[in-house]
Design a protein around this motif. Structure first.
Motif, PDB file in Angstrom:
ATOM      1  N   MET A  80      -7.016  13.723  56.550  1.00 23.56           N
ATOM      2  CA  MET A  80      -5.651  13.717  56.015  1.00 23.56           C
ATOM      3  C   MET A  80      -5.471  12.594  54.999  1.00 23.56           C
ATOM      4  O   MET A  80      -4.772  12.774  53.984  1.00 23.56           O
ATOM      5  N   GLU A  81      -6.064  11.469  55.245  1.00 25.41           N
ATOM      6  CA  GLU A  81      -6.006  10.364  54.274  1.00 25.41           C
ATOM      7  C   GLU A  81      -6.625  10.787  52.942  1.00 25.41           C
ATOM      8  O   GLU A  81      -6.084  10.514  51.864  1.00 25.41           O
ATOM      9  N   LYS A  82      -7.748  11.466  53.008  1.00 19.91           N
ATOM     10  CA  LYS A  82      -8.404  11.948  51.794  1.00 19.91           C
ATOM     11  C   LYS A  82      -7.542  12.980  51.077  1.00 19.91           C
ATOM     12  O   LYS A  82      -7.451  12.976  49.838  1.00 19.91           O
ATOM     13  N   LYS A  83      -6.889  13.851  51.823  1.00 26.06           N
ATOM     14  CA  LYS A  83      -6.047  14.882  51.209  1.00 26.06           C
ATOM     15  C   LYS A  83      -4.840  14.262  50.507  1.00 26.06           C
ATOM     16  O   LYS A  83      -4.451  14.688  49.423  1.00 26.06           O
ATOM     17  N   ILE A  84      -4.243  13.246  51.114  1.00 31.20           N
ATOM     18  CA  ILE A  84      -3.096  12.579  50.483  1.00 31.20           C
ATOM     19  C   ILE A  84      -3.516  11.936  49.167  1.00 31.20           C
ATOM     20  O   ILE A  84      -2.815  12.036  48.147  1.00 31.20           O
ATOM     21  N   LEU A  85      -4.669  11.279  49.169  1.00 30.62           N
ATOM     22  CA  LEU A  85      -5.137  10.623  47.946  1.00 30.62           C
ATOM     23  C   LEU A  85      -5.417  11.631  46.838  1.00 30.62           C
ATOM     24  O   LEU A  85      -5.130  11.388  45.666  1.00 30.62           O
ATOM     25  N   HIS A  86      -5.979  12.784  47.198  1.00 30.33           N
ATOM     26  CA  HIS A  86      -6.274  13.789  46.179  1.00 30.33           C
ATOM     27  C   HIS A  86      -5.001  14.458  45.665  1.00 30.33           C
ATOM     28  O   HIS A  86      -4.895  14.751  44.469  1.00 30.33           O
ATOM     29  N   GLU A  87      -4.063  14.702  46.541  1.00 32.71           N
ATOM     30  CA  GLU A  87      -2.825  15.332  46.096  1.00 32.71           C
ATOM     31  C   GLU A  87      -2.018  14.406  45.188  1.00 32.71           C
ATOM     32  O   GLU A  87      -1.369  14.852  44.251  1.00 32.71           O
ATOM     33  N   LEU A  88      -2.058  13.112  45.472  1.00 35.21           N
ATOM     34  CA  LEU A  88      -1.353  12.133  44.637  1.00 35.21           C
ATOM     35  C   LEU A  88      -2.215  11.617  43.489  1.00 35.21           C
ATOM     36  O   LEU A  88      -1.785  10.692  42.782  1.00 35.21           O
ATOM     37  N   ARG A  89      -3.409  12.174  43.343  1.00 34.16           N
ATOM     38  CA  ARG A  89      -4.317  11.816  42.251  1.00 34.16           C
ATOM     39  C   ARG A  89      -4.651  10.322  42.245  1.00 34.16           C
ATOM     40  O   ARG A  89      -4.843   9.712  41.202  1.00 34.16           O
ATOM     41  N   PHE A  90      -4.676   9.728  43.425  1.00 40.12           N
ATOM     42  CA  PHE A  90      -5.028   8.315  43.602  1.00 40.12           C
ATOM     43  C   PHE A  90      -4.078   7.391  42.851  1.00 40.12           C
ATOM     44  O   PHE A  90      -4.439   6.242  42.550  1.00 40.12           O
ATOM     45  N   GLU A  91      -2.893   7.832  42.572  1.00 39.95           N
ATOM     46  CA  GLU A  91      -1.893   7.016  41.871  1.00 39.95           C
ATOM     47  C   GLU A  91      -0.936   6.442  42.919  1.00 39.95           C
ATOM     48  O   GLU A  91       0.009   7.082  43.351  1.00 39.95           O
ATOM     49  N   LEU A  92      -1.211   5.210  43.305  1.00 43.16           N
ATOM     50  CA  LEU A  92      -0.467   4.550  44.379  1.00 43.16           C
ATOM     51  C   LEU A  92       0.378   3.393  43.865  1.00 43.16           C
ATOM     52  O   LEU A  92       0.771   2.519  44.641  1.00 43.16           O
ATOM     53  N   ASN A  93       0.663   3.378  42.574  1.00 45.09           N
ATOM     54  CA  ASN A  93       1.330   2.228  41.959  1.00 45.09           C
ATOM     55  C   ASN A  93       2.824   2.418  41.768  1.00 45.09           C
ATOM     56  O   ASN A  93       3.430   1.716  40.954  1.00 45.09           O
ATOM     57  N   ARG A  94       3.424   3.350  42.480  1.00 45.34           N
ATOM     58  CA  ARG A  94       4.877   3.478  42.358  1.00 45.34           C
ATOM     59  C   ARG A  94       5.545   2.239  42.945  1.00 45.34           C
ATOM     60  O   ARG A  94       5.271   1.856  44.081  1.00 45.34           O
ATOM     61  N   PRO A  95       6.430   1.577  42.198  1.00 44.65           N
ATOM     62  CA  PRO A  95       7.032   0.333  42.700  1.00 44.65           C
ATOM     63  C   PRO A  95       7.993   0.599  43.844  1.00 44.65           C
ATOM     64  O   PRO A  95       8.506   1.713  44.023  1.00 44.65           O
ATOM     65  N   THR A  96       8.229  -0.430  44.622  1.00 49.12           N
ATOM     66  CA  THR A  96       9.171  -0.370  45.742  1.00 49.12           C
ATOM     67  C   THR A  96      10.425  -1.161  45.409  1.00 49.12           C
ATOM     68  O   THR A  96      10.436  -2.003  44.494  1.00 49.12           O
ATOM     69  N   SER A  97      11.468  -0.908  46.163  1.00 50.54           N
ATOM     70  CA  SER A  97      12.728  -1.630  45.953  1.00 50.54           C
ATOM     71  C   SER A  97      12.601  -3.103  46.302  1.00 50.54           C
ATOM     72  O   SER A  97      13.363  -3.940  45.789  1.00 50.54           O
ATOM     73  N   LEU A  98      11.642  -3.451  47.157  1.00 49.62           N
ATOM     74  CA  LEU A  98      11.460  -4.855  47.518  1.00 49.62           C
ATOM     75  C   LEU A  98      10.968  -5.679  46.336  1.00 49.62           C
ATOM     76  O   LEU A  98      11.337  -6.852  46.194  1.00 49.62           O
ATOM     77  N   GLN A  99      10.153  -5.098  45.485  1.00 46.81           N
ATOM     78  CA  GLN A  99       9.682  -5.820  44.302  1.00 46.81           C
ATOM     79  C   GLN A  99      10.830  -6.141  43.343  1.00 46.81           C
ATOM     80  O   GLN A  99      10.898  -7.252  42.795  1.00 46.81           O
ATOM     81  N   PHE A 100      11.730  -5.190  43.143  1.00 45.45           N
ATOM     82  CA  PHE A 100      12.884  -5.448  42.274  1.00 45.45           C
ATOM     83  C   PHE A 100      13.864  -6.417  42.932  1.00 45.45           C
ATOM     84  O   PHE A 100      14.504  -7.213  42.232  1.00 45.45           O
ATOM     85  N   LEU A 101      13.983  -6.335  44.255  1.00 44.78           N
ATOM     86  CA  LEU A 101      14.920  -7.248  44.945  1.00 44.78           C
ATOM     87  C   LEU A 101      14.482  -8.700  44.779  1.00 44.78           C
ATOM     88  O   LEU A 101      15.329  -9.589  44.587  1.00 44.78           O
ATOM     89  N   ARG A 102      13.209  -8.963  44.855  1.00 43.76           N
ATOM     90  CA  ARG A 102      12.729 -10.332  44.667  1.00 43.76           C
ATOM     91  C   ARG A 102      13.064 -10.839  43.258  1.00 43.76           C
ATOM     92  O   ARG A 102      13.431 -12.008  43.084  1.00 43.76           O
ATOM     93  N   ARG A 103      12.920  -9.974  42.286  1.00 44.33           N
ATOM     94  CA  ARG A 103      13.208 -10.390  40.910  1.00 44.33           C
ATOM     95  C   ARG A 103      14.698 -10.654  40.720  1.00 44.33           C
ATOM     96  O   ARG A 103      15.082 -11.662  40.103  1.00 44.33           O
TER      97      ARG A 103
END
Length: 504
Positions: A350-373
């Protein structure tokens, strides 16, 4: 003075003439017995032909032994001669100052050693054996190819199709936050040097990239449906029941998603005690994968079933822990958390399937990163930042916040936190969202923030006491701690103000 200790004296008797004669007689008898039993044959002991009769040898045997001894002596002489030649070469090269001293001397020694070894092999081994050994070496070389030849013959195919499929796309980065000037980089408002870990030289470039990435990976709440509505949403079918007579359709609803996210929060905070960043990444991966499966024809809606929902959450948990944490929990422990509903191999697939479906693009930012700024720009204290963290954690459970951009969720949490900290006076937009935040964020007016503020305030007003949402109780109890400035208790006290923000 220490008293002297008297020890017993040992008297060694002196040997007499009789005892010495007895010992010499014993030695002579031992030598005679050994010569009679061993009968050593040495060239030096054979002096005359009369001794041959006593030993029991004839002249032919003696000559044969002498010839073998001479052959051995010749081999030894040749060895000594070669080593003597080596010594002469070494001494000559060491006396020559024009050569390259250490390196040249080393090369001469190695070359002379190899020559001497070859000469010794030729002297000791007969001609027939050398030819057979060479043949054996050639056969071995033909049977066993060298590493270089094996590498040359074996061509590793490059998966060109996979590289083309997951090729990176060009991003057009919009400049939202301007870079800081030299004066702003050197000092802050209190004329104190800024910590270099804040990366003030290129923080504007980082933020502009994050604003671009959140637009590239949007998440819409349309892949979910409410439990009561009977829309034309694509339904997923479970496996056949135990009796094999009937099947029932299953739909991924908002309630299912809330239960799974609450279970993920419990794993991060109560079970494994991992970071808040990894938890936000995990929920983002879960929503993106579910949206991809529901909207794409390759994955199919039949893949997301009630049985696989927890497996998807565990695999997303594992990926997020690998991305953010130094050490991720073992897979076997994650299997134990699911009460052995799944195996470790199923989690890995399942981990492999998630990575392939998302094309290994895991760089979507989170709200916590903007909150710190935003907390850094507004010079927020511990109370404001703790309330903001509590609000963005609560937003994870709100299905209405799925469609909001992470920066909008963080901006709405910052606005509400600053508004709650000034309850006595009516807060204006400039007080809750100062000019520094207006200049360094895409949200310039209240209208750009009003949608996020209203959605987040409504969810807080509805679930702050924990009566309607059991999953919120974990977060409320967590933020009651003094280290987190008792953010949840303070929000409960200011619930009237939250209700007022929800109605605006």
């Amino acid at each position: 003075m220490r008293p002297s200790i008297k020890r017993q004296s040992i008297i060694i008797p002196r040997p007499t003439k009789a005892s010495l004669a007895r010992q010499s007689k014993i030695r002579n008898s031992i030598l005679v017995s050994t010569t009679n039993t061993l009968k050593p044959i040495q060239n030096e002991q054979i002096k005359s032909e009369n001794d041959l009769s006593t030993i029991g040898l004839n002249k032919q045997q003696v000559q044969a032994r002498r010839s073998s001894a001479i052959a051995k002596n010749n081999i030894v002489f040749k060895r000594r001669r070669s080593f003597h030649k080596l010594a002469v070469i070494v001494s000559g090269s060491s006396l020559d100052n024009s050569t390259g001293e250490g390196e040249t001397l080393k090369q001469v020694i190695v070359a002379s050693l190899t020559e001497n070894v070859k000469k010794m092999d030729l002297v000791e081994q007969p001609k027939g054996k050398t030819s057979t050994n060479n043949d054996n070496k050639e056969n071995r070389a033909s049977k066993r190819p060298t590493i270089s030849s094996a590498i040359r013959k074996k061509v590793i195919p490059i998966p060109v199709q996979i590289l083309d499929k997951y090729a990176a796309e060009e991003l057009t980065i919009e400049i939202i936050e301007q870079a800081l000037t030299n004066e702003e980089l050197q000092t802050d408002e209190d004329d104190e040097p800024i910590d270099p870990t804040y990366a003030m030289d290129y923080v504007a470039d980082i933020m502009n990239l994050l604003y671009t990435l959140e637009k590239k990976y949007p998440i819409q709440s349309t892949f979910l449906t409410t439990s009561s509505s009977a829309t034309s949403f694509p339904s997923t079918t479970m496996a056949t029941m135990a009796n094999g007579s009937a099947t029932r359709s299953w739909k991924l609803t908002t309630k299912h998603r809330t239960i799974v996210v609450g279970w993920i929060i419990q794993l991060f905070y109560a079970r494994f005690h991992l970071s808040q960043d990894a938890m936000h990444i995990c929920v983002g991966l879960l929503d993106r994968f579910l949206q991809q499966c529901m909207n794409s024809s390759t994955a199919g809606t039949s893949f997301v079933t009630q049985k696989n929902l927890q497996l998807i959450a565990v695999a997303a948990f594992l990926i997020a822990a690998k991305v953010e944490e130094t050490h991720h929990p073992p897979v076997d422990e994650l299997v134990y958390v699911t009460d052995h509903t799944y195996t470790s191999e199923q989690v890995k697939r399942m981990e492999k399937k998630i990575l392939h479906e998302l094309r290994f693009e895991l760089n979507r930012p989170t709200s916590l990163q903007f909150l710190r700024r935003y907390s850094f720009i507004s010079s927020a204290g511990d109370e404001q930042h703790a309330i903001g963290k509590f609000l963005i954690d609560m937003a994870l459970l709100d299905v209405s916040c799925i469609g909001l951009a992470p920066s909008l969720v963080a901006a709405s949490a910052t606005y509400i936190a600053r508004c709650l900290l000034h309850p006595s006076q009516p807060a204006t937009f400039e007080q809750c969202w100062p000019s520094e935040l207006q200049q360094r964020s895409p949200y310039k007016t209240f209208e750009s923030l009003s949608n996020g503020i209203r959605i987040l305030a409504q969810f807080l007003d509805k679930n702050l006491t924990g009566n309607n949402c059991k999953e919120c109780e974990i977060l409320i109890k967590r933020y009651e701690h003094e280290q987190l400035s008792q953010a949840s208790l303070y929000c409960v006290q200011q619930r009237a103000l939250i209700r007022q923000l929800a109605s605006e």
